[in-house]
Design a protein around this motif. Structure first.
Motif, PDB file in Angstrom:
ATOM      1  N   PRO A  30       0.738  -1.125  -0.109  1.00 30.59           N
ATOM      2  CA  PRO A  30       0.194   0.044  -0.014  1.00 30.59           C
ATOM      3  C   PRO A  30       0.812   1.314   0.053  1.00 30.59           C
ATOM      4  CG  PRO A  30       0.373  -0.772   2.189  1.00 30.59           C
ATOM      5  CD  PRO A  30       0.771  -2.047   1.294  1.00 30.59           C
ATOM      6  N   ILE A  31       0.268   2.420  -0.502  1.00 30.21           N
ATOM      7  CA  ILE A  31       1.081   3.514  -0.671  1.00 30.21           C
ATOM      8  C   ILE A  31       1.078   4.259   0.695  1.00 30.21           C
ATOM      9  CG2 ILE A  31       1.022   5.977  -1.605  1.00 30.21           C
ATOM     10  CD1 ILE A  31       1.824   3.710  -3.471  1.00 30.21           C
ATOM     11  N   ILE A  32       2.345   4.407   1.332  1.00 30.41           N
ATOM     12  CA  ILE A  32       2.408   5.088   2.658  1.00 30.41           C
ATOM     13  C   ILE A  32       3.513   6.338   2.460  1.00 30.41           C
ATOM     14  CG2 ILE A  32       1.870   3.297   4.221  1.00 30.41           C
ATOM     15  CD1 ILE A  32       4.565   2.430   4.477  1.00 30.41           C
ATOM     16  N   GLY A  33       3.063   7.577   2.427  1.00 32.22           N
ATOM     17  CA  GLY A  33       3.879   8.550   1.874  1.00 32.22           C
ATOM     18  C   GLY A  33       4.779   8.281   0.829  1.00 32.22           C
ATOM     19  N   ASN A  34       5.942   8.637   0.982  1.00 31.36           N
ATOM     20  CA  ASN A  34       6.985   8.291  -0.012  1.00 31.36           C
ATOM     21  C   ASN A  34       7.562   6.976   0.130  1.00 31.36           C
ATOM     22  OD1 ASN A  34       8.962   8.455  -2.001  1.00 31.36           O
ATOM     23  ND2 ASN A  34      10.319  10.028  -1.190  1.00 31.36           N
ATOM     24  N   SER A  93      -6.237  -5.186   6.825  1.00 31.27           N
ATOM     25  CA  SER A  93      -6.615  -3.815   6.392  1.00 31.27           C
ATOM     26  C   SER A  93      -7.133  -2.754   7.590  1.00 31.27           C
ATOM     27  CB  SER A  93      -7.646  -3.665   5.263  1.00 31.27           C
ATOM     28  OG  SER A  93      -8.790  -4.503   5.618  1.00 31.27           O
ATOM     29  N   ASP A  94      -7.681  -3.776   8.598  1.00 27.39           N
ATOM     30  CA  ASP A  94      -8.151  -3.053   9.756  1.00 27.39           C
ATOM     31  C   ASP A  94      -7.116  -3.113  10.930  1.00 27.39           C
ATOM     32  OD1 ASP A  94      -8.559  -5.729  10.184  1.00 27.39           O
ATOM     33  OD2 ASP A  94     -10.449  -5.800  10.587  1.00 27.39           O
ATOM     34  N   GLY A  95      -5.777  -3.352  10.617  1.00 29.90           N
ATOM     35  CA  GLY A  95      -4.764  -3.301  11.734  1.00 29.90           C
ATOM     36  C   GLY A  95      -4.503  -4.257  12.388  1.00 29.90           C
ATOM     37  N   TYR A  96      -5.152  -5.605  12.262  1.00 32.56           N
ATOM     38  CA  TYR A  96      -4.836  -6.695  13.205  1.00 32.56           C
ATOM     39  C   TYR A  96      -3.928  -7.780  12.492  1.00 32.56           C
ATOM     40  CZ  TYR A  96      -8.837  -4.629  15.686  1.00 32.56           C
ATOM     41  OH  TYR A  96      -9.834  -3.912  16.124  1.00 32.56           O
ATOM     42  N   GLY A  97      -3.227  -8.372  13.317  1.00 37.90           N
ATOM     43  CA  GLY A  97      -2.381  -9.588  12.826  1.00 37.90           C
ATOM     44  C   GLY A  97      -2.917 -10.681  12.009  1.00 37.90           C
ATOM     45  N   ILE A  98      -2.355 -11.109  11.046  1.00 37.99           N
ATOM     46  CA  ILE A  98      -2.433 -12.057  10.202  1.00 37.99           C
ATOM     47  C   ILE A  98      -1.678 -13.268  10.579  1.00 37.99           C
ATOM     48  CG2 ILE A  98      -3.344 -10.370   8.344  1.00 37.99           C
ATOM     49  CD1 ILE A  98      -0.626 -10.789   7.111  1.00 37.99           C
ATOM     50  N   PRO A  99      -2.562 -14.411   9.910  1.00 37.22           N
ATOM     51  CA  PRO A  99      -1.500 -15.708  10.222  1.00 37.22           C
ATOM     52  C   PRO A  99      -0.335 -15.672   9.284  1.00 37.22           C
ATOM     53  CG  PRO A  99      -3.973 -16.083   9.708  1.00 37.22           C
ATOM     54  CD  PRO A  99      -3.654 -14.804   9.440  1.00 37.22           C
ATOM     55  N   ASN A 100       0.665 -16.427   9.606  1.00 32.04           N
ATOM     56  CA  ASN A 100       1.851 -16.488   8.718  1.00 32.04           C
ATOM     57  C   ASN A 100       1.606 -17.163   7.259  1.00 32.04           C
ATOM     58  OD1 ASN A 100       3.351 -16.050  10.920  1.00 32.04           O
ATOM     59  ND2 ASN A 100       3.716 -18.326  11.365  1.00 32.04           N
ATOM     60  N   ARG A 101       2.199 -16.553   6.269  1.00 31.86           N
ATOM     61  CA  ARG A 101       1.947 -16.692   5.005  1.00 31.86           C
ATOM     62  C   ARG A 101       2.478 -18.282   4.734  1.00 31.86           C
ATOM     63  NH1 ARG A 101       0.428 -12.555   1.210  1.00 31.86           N
ATOM     64  NH2 ARG A 101       0.812 -10.672   2.335  1.00 31.86           N
ATOM     65  N   LEU A 102       1.891 -18.956   3.972  1.00 30.24           N
ATOM     66  CA  LEU A 102       2.395 -20.144   3.801  1.00 30.24           C
ATOM     67  C   LEU A 102       2.254 -20.687   2.179  1.00 30.24           C
ATOM     68  CD1 LEU A 102       3.366 -22.991   5.277  1.00 30.24           C
ATOM     69  CD2 LEU A 102       0.597 -23.670   5.077  1.00 30.24           C
ATOM     70  N   PHE A 103       3.598 -21.104   1.750  1.00 28.85           N
ATOM     71  CA  PHE A 103       3.782 -21.310   0.346  1.00 28.85           C
ATOM     72  C   PHE A 103       4.487 -22.679   0.182  1.00 28.85           C
ATOM     73  CE2 PHE A 103       4.342 -16.793   0.634  1.00 28.85           C
ATOM     74  CZ  PHE A 103       3.168 -16.382  -0.287  1.00 28.85           C
ATOM     75  N   GLU A 104       3.806 -23.442  -0.553  1.00 28.21           N
ATOM     76  CA  GLU A 104       4.449 -24.600  -0.906  1.00 28.21           C
ATOM     77  C   GLU A 104       5.600 -24.721  -2.197  1.00 28.21           C
ATOM     78  OE1 GLU A 104       2.512 -29.277  -1.906  1.00 28.21           O
ATOM     79  OE2 GLU A 104       1.477 -27.482  -2.469  1.00 28.21           O
ATOM     80  N   VAL A 105       6.560 -25.078  -1.785  1.00 36.45           N
ATOM     81  CA  VAL A 105       7.758 -25.279  -2.730  1.00 36.45           C
ATOM     82  C   VAL A 105       8.210 -26.448  -3.220  1.00 36.45           C
ATOM     83  CG1 VAL A 105      10.263 -24.456  -3.399  1.00 36.45           C
ATOM     84  CG2 VAL A 105       8.343 -23.033  -1.680  1.00 36.45           C
ATOM     85  N   LYS A 106       7.834 -26.926  -4.332  1.00 40.30           N
ATOM     86  CA  LYS A 106       8.395 -28.104  -5.194  1.00 40.30           C
ATOM     87  C   LYS A 106       9.393 -28.028  -6.255  1.00 40.30           C
ATOM     88  CE  LYS A 106       4.835 -31.101  -3.146  1.00 40.30           C
ATOM     89  NZ  LYS A 106       3.741 -32.139  -3.384  1.00 40.30           N
ATOM     90  N   SER A 107       9.452 -26.797  -6.693  1.00 41.19           N
ATOM     91  CA  SER A 107       9.941 -26.337  -7.720  1.00 41.19           C
ATOM     92  C   SER A 107      10.580 -24.943  -7.742  1.00 41.19           C
ATOM     93  CB  SER A 107       9.435 -26.888  -9.105  1.00 41.19           C
ATOM     94  OG  SER A 107       8.405 -25.793  -9.134  1.00 41.19           O
ATOM     95  N   ASP A 108      11.478 -24.473  -8.770  1.00 41.04           N
ATOM     96  CA  ASP A 108      11.777 -23.033  -8.868  1.00 41.04           C
ATOM     97  C   ASP A 108      10.397 -22.244  -9.045  1.00 41.04           C
ATOM     98  OD1 ASP A 108      14.438 -23.837  -8.586  1.00 41.04           O
ATOM     99  OD2 ASP A 108      14.868 -23.499 -10.756  1.00 41.04           O
ATOM    100  N   THR A 109      10.225 -21.331  -8.312  1.00 42.70           N
ATOM    101  CA  THR A 109       8.684 -20.782  -8.388  1.00 42.70           C
ATOM    102  C   THR A 109       8.887 -19.245  -8.014  1.00 42.70           C
ATOM    103  OG1 THR A 109       6.750 -21.094  -7.741  1.00 42.70           O
ATOM    104  CG2 THR A 109       8.275 -21.255  -6.272  1.00 42.70           C
ATOM    105  N   THR A 110       7.783 -18.474  -8.497  1.00 42.52           N
ATOM    106  CA  THR A 110       7.541 -17.092  -7.965  1.00 42.52           C
ATOM    107  C   THR A 110       6.378 -17.045  -7.315  1.00 42.52           C
ATOM    108  OG1 THR A 110       8.950 -16.483  -9.848  1.00 42.52           O
ATOM    109  CG2 THR A 110       7.505 -14.534  -8.890  1.00 42.52           C
TER     110      THR A 110
END
Length: 379
Positions: A30-34, A93-110
């Motif tokens: 999100p845009i926050i100042g500069n 968006s309302d300022g509260y904590g979120i769970p850890n992001r979880l990504f599955e990695v089985k190959s080179d990926t973005t």
């Protein structure tokens, strides 16, 4: 085939077999100042959740904030984005904590990470009733070498009378009354429960909320384990009994003595409450033991042994609660066994409440607290 070529092929194959993949993360913010003045970092189990780790700093590549690294663990990455400080993490968006992001990695990926907000930049909505106030943002806990936020709920009749009130000390104070102080936007709504009971002429208790903090697990652990070599549970209770309780009794109209002083909490907060009632019966005459996370600190057999040894001379009250869907299947049966050991002492009063739908979440501890308060009044 030449030996060097064979070795190269084997090495490359081993990287894939061992799970060494190139992971690229693209950050949308999100845009926050500069925004050009800000730096963004990734924290994960890969770098021991370090904030502001320059090895995991996003860099502007062709107009995109990008981070690439080699991942050599198995399959999944847990992570969050930060701006270089423990107090500047991504949130909802309302300022509260979120769970850890979880990504599955089985190959080179973005992966693309879209940040909704930052914990230090969004003002949270306060939800506490008028009968709650924050006494201290930083009350010294000398035995723990730290500070605690202390909140207090005073019955509506407090300012209209000269009565004295019994006191309940509750752990995880940041989650009791006010959504704005929680990490996840979930609270117990204890103030609403007490307001409602007071409207009916019931539940006139003063409730003191004690914040936890980053060392919660250690401070609420009364027993040493393989993971916790130096538990601080006794130090935490020393803080309550020697520092906080005298302050509350000296500055508010309280009924004193164990018959008027209770302690309560959930999960690890439930475990330390149980320990407090066993260890300090001259201070705490009753304990609200909700979903106690004994599995993090003590075996069932050891818990039973502690109960047998320390409950023989007690005249205390124990309100035990468990949900059947908390993820620990043995919890309800274990608490049933603990209750059966406690009531061998005829001077001990107990009750056991099991919620068949109950999960290990704040909203499932609201009604047990209400029942605890009503139970205390009758007993």
């Amino acid at each position: 085939m030449h030996r060097p070529l064979i070795l190269l092929i084997l090495f490359l194959l081993s990287q894939k077999i061992c799970g060494q993949y190139k992971v690229t993360m693209v950050l949308n913010i999100p845009i926050i100042g500069n925004n050009a003045d800000n730096k963004y970092f990734l924290s994960s189990e890969h770098n021991n959740w370090k904030s502001g780790d320059t090895l995991y700093m996003f860099k502007n590549i062709n107009g995109q904030l990008t981070l690439s690294f080699t991942y050599n663990s198995k399959y999944f990455i847990q992570c969050k984005v930060n701006r270089g400080d423990d107090m500047k993490y991504e949130c909802s968006s309302d300022g509260y904590g979120i769970p850890n992001r979880l990504f599955e990695v089985k190959s080179d990926t973005t992966f693309t990470l879209s940040v909704q907000g930052w914990t230090d930049l969004i003002e949270k909505k306060h939800t506490a009733s008028k009968n709650v106030k924050v006494l201290f943002d930083s009350f010294p806990a000398k035995s723990l070498n730290t500070f605690k936020q202390i909140s207090i709920y005073l019955p509506p009749s407090y300012n209209r009378s000269k009565k004295r009130y019994p006191v309940i000390y509750m752990n995880d104070g940041e989650s009791l009354f006010d959504q704005a102080y929680t990490d996840n936007g979930k609270e117990w709504n204890l103030d609403e429960v007490l307001d409602s009971l007071n409207d009916q002429g019931k539940g006139e208790f003063t409730v003191v909320g004690i914040s936890s903090g980053e060392n919660r697990f250690v401070e609420y652990s009364p027993y040493a384990t393989k993971k916790i070599k130096e538990p601080k549970g006794k130090h935490y209770l020393s803080f309550i009994t020697n520092d906080l309780l005298p302050y509350i009794n000296n500055n508010f109209r309280t009924k004193t003595g164990p018959e008027n002083t209770s302690i309560g909490g959930s999960s690890m907060g439930g475990l330390i409450s149980y320990f407090a009632a066993l260890e300090y019966p001259e201070v705490f005459g009753a304990a609200a033991v909700f979903s106690p996370a004994y599995w993090n600190s003590i075996s069932v057999d050891s818990l039973k042994h502690e109960t047998i040894q320390k409950s023989k001379s007690l005249k205390s009250k124990f309100f035990l609660y468990a949900g059947a869907n908390e993820g620990i299947q043995a919890l309800p049966s274990t608490l049933s066994e603990i209750e059966s050991l406690l009531i061998k002492n005829k001077a001990i009063k107990t009750t056991l409440l099991i919620n068949k739908e109950g999960m290990h979440q704040e909203k499932y501890w609201t009604d047990p607290f209400k029942q605890f308060v009503l139970w205390l009044q009758k007993n």
